[in-house]
Scaffold this active site. Sequence first.
Site, short mmCIF file in Angstrom:
data_model
loop_
_atom_site.label_atom_id
_atom_site.label_comp_id
_atom_site.label_asym_id
_atom_site.label_seq_id
_atom_site.Cartn_x
_atom_site.Cartn_y
_atom_site.Cartn_z
N ARG A 162 0.61 -1.34 0.24
CA ARG A 162 0.18 -0.06 0.18
C ARG A 162 0.80 1.45 -0.08
NH1 ARG A 162 -2.58 -3.97 -1.01
NH2 ARG A 162 -4.70 -4.70 -1.16
N GLU A 207 -6.20 2.96 5.59
CA GLU A 207 -6.04 3.06 4.62
C GLU A 207 -6.79 3.78 4.11
OE1 GLU A 207 -6.49 -0.47 1.12
OE2 GLU A 207 -5.56 -1.04 2.78
N SER A 219 -11.02 -2.35 1.81
CA SER A 219 -10.98 -2.29 3.08
C SER A 219 -10.57 -0.87 4.19
CB SER A 219 -9.75 -3.33 2.75
OG SER A 219 -10.12 -4.23 2.51
#
Length: 288
Positions: free
Chosen positions: A160, A280, A210
């Site tokens: 990420r 996130e 998510s």
Amino acid sequence: MIHLSDEPMKNHTTFRVGGNAKDLYLVDSADEIIRILGACDENGTDYYIIGNGSNLLVSDKGFDGTIIEISKAMSGIKQYPDGLYAEAGALLSNIASVARDNSMTGFEFASGIPGTLGGAVTMNAGAYGGEMKDVVEYVDVIENGRVKRIDGADMDFSYRHSIVSERNLIVVGAKLILGHGNKEAISGLMKELKDKRNEKQPVEFPSAGSTFKRPPGYFAGKLIMDAGLKGFSIGGAEVSSKHAGFIINKGDATAADIYSLIKAVQDKVDEMFGVRLEPEVKMLGEFE
């Protein structure tokens, strides 16, 4: 280019919440982005770049600045013998469909991720064992008012993460290296992954995918479930009873509801397991 004033950000995010942006520009070229950035710098105006708004929570108070949206008007996809070149606003699902239609394999993993190429490159998006770093040959970006090309190997891709945020880059396109495959097999794998996603994820409700990054050695969803938070809600925001890794908008949530729920989940998991979950989802505007 389209300019919208006092534009509700709930119309531009997958959470379907958020106050108004002072100015929002729907751009269709790198040159337009550079011109807007120049004006922002000249006027001392804050700006923020978005794509599909699929990983973003905007405050109910809105954003007193300029939103540059790179989406439909900048979403071209071009075929090469060894892959595809896509502009930053191209949806990952559309890129996957073009790859399938041309018997190109390697991008099936991204077919169900609800975002654009620009956002996917920025955060090295991934799913089902694949990540953007696996397929990116090079990325075209805007840096310091100019378009430049960066090799995929120099993007510092990790979980990420890429260099985009660190260097304040703006992704405008990328070349993807794909293999040659069987169209039916590619289509079958995409359907299999779609069915798996629909079965396990709350796709029927607005969300940002998510909510939390995967902490080293753990899975965020399992920690949240083990903390007894599956189905826990604040206002119209809920920890999905289908998948605890997702916070969803049950229909009448505010950004404050979602933000408060994120904080509550972080605190409870930290208290029970000593693990501080990192969102996130990106936050834009004032929440406290």
